[in-house]
Structures are given as C-alpha cells and as structure tokens.
Design a protein around this motif. Structure first.
Motif, short mmCIF file in Angstrom:
data_model
loop_
_atom_site.label_atom_id
_atom_site.label_comp_id
_atom_site.label_asym_id
_atom_site.label_seq_id
_atom_site.Cartn_x
_atom_site.Cartn_y
_atom_site.Cartn_z
N VAL A 42 0.84 -1.19 0.00
CA VAL A 42 0.00 0.00 0.00
C VAL A 42 0.88 1.24 0.00
N VAL A 43 0.54 2.18 -0.86
CA VAL A 43 1.29 3.44 -0.95
C VAL A 43 0.68 4.43 0.03
N THR A 44 1.48 4.97 0.92
CA THR A 44 1.02 6.01 1.83
C THR A 44 1.75 7.30 1.50
N PRO A 45 1.07 8.45 1.61
CA PRO A 45 1.71 9.70 1.25
C PRO A 45 2.88 10.06 2.15
N ASP A 46 2.84 9.62 3.39
CA ASP A 46 3.90 9.91 4.34
C ASP A 46 4.01 8.71 5.28
N LYS A 47 5.18 8.44 5.80
CA LYS A 47 5.37 7.26 6.64
C LYS A 47 4.89 7.45 8.08
N THR A 48 4.28 8.58 8.39
CA THR A 48 3.87 8.87 9.76
C THR A 48 2.42 8.50 10.02
N SER A 53 -4.21 5.12 1.37
CA SER A 53 -5.24 5.46 0.40
C SER A 53 -4.81 4.94 -0.96
N PHE A 54 -5.78 4.67 -1.79
CA PHE A 54 -5.50 4.14 -3.12
C PHE A 54 -5.06 5.26 -4.04
N ASN A 55 -3.98 5.03 -4.77
CA ASN A 55 -3.50 5.98 -5.76
C ASN A 55 -3.47 5.26 -7.09
N ALA A 56 -4.34 5.66 -7.99
CA ALA A 56 -4.48 4.96 -9.27
C ALA A 56 -3.20 5.00 -10.09
N TYR A 57 -2.47 6.12 -10.06
CA TYR A 57 -1.24 6.21 -10.85
C TYR A 57 -0.17 5.26 -10.34
N CYS A 58 0.00 5.19 -9.03
CA CYS A 58 1.01 4.28 -8.47
C CYS A 58 0.62 2.82 -8.72
N PHE A 59 -0.65 2.52 -8.52
CA PHE A 59 -1.13 1.15 -8.74
C PHE A 59 -0.92 0.74 -10.19
N THR A 60 -1.28 1.63 -11.12
CA THR A 60 -1.14 1.34 -12.54
C THR A 60 0.32 1.15 -12.92
N ARG A 61 1.18 2.00 -12.40
CA ARG A 61 2.60 1.89 -12.71
C ARG A 61 3.17 0.56 -12.22
N GLU A 62 2.81 0.17 -11.00
CA GLU A 62 3.28 -1.11 -10.46
C GLU A 62 2.76 -2.29 -11.28
N LEU A 63 1.50 -2.21 -11.70
CA LEU A 63 0.93 -3.27 -12.51
C LEU A 63 1.64 -3.37 -13.85
N HIS A 64 1.93 -2.23 -14.46
CA HIS A 64 2.63 -2.23 -15.74
C HIS A 64 4.04 -2.78 -15.59
N LEU A 65 4.70 -2.49 -14.49
CA LEU A 65 6.04 -3.03 -14.27
C LEU A 65 6.00 -4.55 -14.10
N LYS A 66 4.98 -5.05 -13.42
CA LYS A 66 4.83 -6.51 -13.27
C LYS A 66 4.53 -7.17 -14.62
N LEU A 67 3.69 -6.53 -15.42
CA LEU A 67 3.39 -7.07 -16.75
C LEU A 67 4.65 -7.09 -17.61
N ALA A 105 4.26 5.33 -18.34
CA ALA A 105 4.25 5.19 -16.88
C ALA A 105 5.45 5.89 -16.24
N GLY A 106 6.53 6.05 -17.00
CA GLY A 106 7.73 6.70 -16.47
C GLY A 106 7.62 8.20 -16.39
N LYS A 107 6.61 8.78 -17.03
CA LYS A 107 6.43 10.23 -16.96
C LYS A 107 5.96 10.60 -15.55
N PRO A 108 6.54 11.65 -14.97
CA PRO A 108 6.16 12.03 -13.60
C PRO A 108 4.72 12.52 -13.54
#
Length: 121
Positions: A42-48, A53-67, A105-108
């Motif tokens: 799970v991606v959290t905005p801060d470690k504190t 929360s779900f972030n569609a961009y991070c989830f999609t990027r991770e899925l594309h990297l796995k594919l 996916a590599g674009k910021p």
C-alpha cells in the motif's frame, strides 16, 4: 490458450481502464482496512501513521512493471526461440505495446490526496 492470455494482458495494460474508470473511483473510496487487505503493498503519502489510500497512478505503474517483468521472462525463455511464427509475432507486438506503456508510466505525475480540495491553498 494463448489468444485469451494475450487479450487479458492487453486489457490489464489499458491505462484508461485503470485510472479513468469507475473501478478506480471505487478503490479510492474503500476503507483503509479493506484497502490493506486487498493490496499488500500500500502506498502512503507519508510514513507517519497516516491511513493508506488508493493511488491509481502508483497502482497502474506497479501493474505495468509486473506485466513487463512477465513479458520479459517469457521472451527470455530459451524455448521461445523455437515457438512458431503465429505465437512469436503477436507476442512481439505485445512487447512493443509494453515498451510504450512503460514510457508513459515513467512520466512524472503529481500525486494528490483525494480527500483534499485541490483549489484550496
């Protein structure tokens, strides 16, 4: 069978399906406990101690990297050299699609918190 697998992989690569869809909206509204159960990384905005929360961009990027990893492992298998042309050609087209998807996916992207109002400062 090969054609359904390739079709499924192409659908999973669809950025609009993962980001600009009702599925993404529903995942954004999930309770943090359900989200943690659904996603082990799970991606959290801060470690504190903030709730995940779900972030569609991070989830999609991770899925594309796995594919891409799965695709590369298939291509680098030594038995792939002996595959017939009706298997190799669609797979090579798919590899081209994977490369363009990874470039996108590599674009910021700016990560925003969905619970905040973006117009307020």
């Amino acid at each position: 069978s090969f054609p359904p697998v390739l079709s499924l992989l192409r659908r999973l690569m669809s950025r609009s399906l993962l980001i600009d869809s009702q599925m993404s909206t529903i995942l954004t509204k999930m309770k943090p406990s359900d989200l943690e159960f659904l996603l082990s990384n799970v991606v959290t905005p801060d470690k504190t101690n903030q709730t995940p929360s779900f972030n569609a961009y991070c989830f999609t990027r991770e899925l594309h990297l796995k594919l891409a990893e799965v695709s590369f492992n298939t291509l680098s298998d030594r038995r792939f050299a002996f595959a017939p042309a009706h298997i190799v050609y669609p797979w090579m087209n798919f590899m081209g699609e994977i490369i363009s998807t990874l470039e996108e996916a590599g674009k910021p992207k700016q990560i925003t918190n969905t619970h905040e109002n973006p117009t307020s400062s």
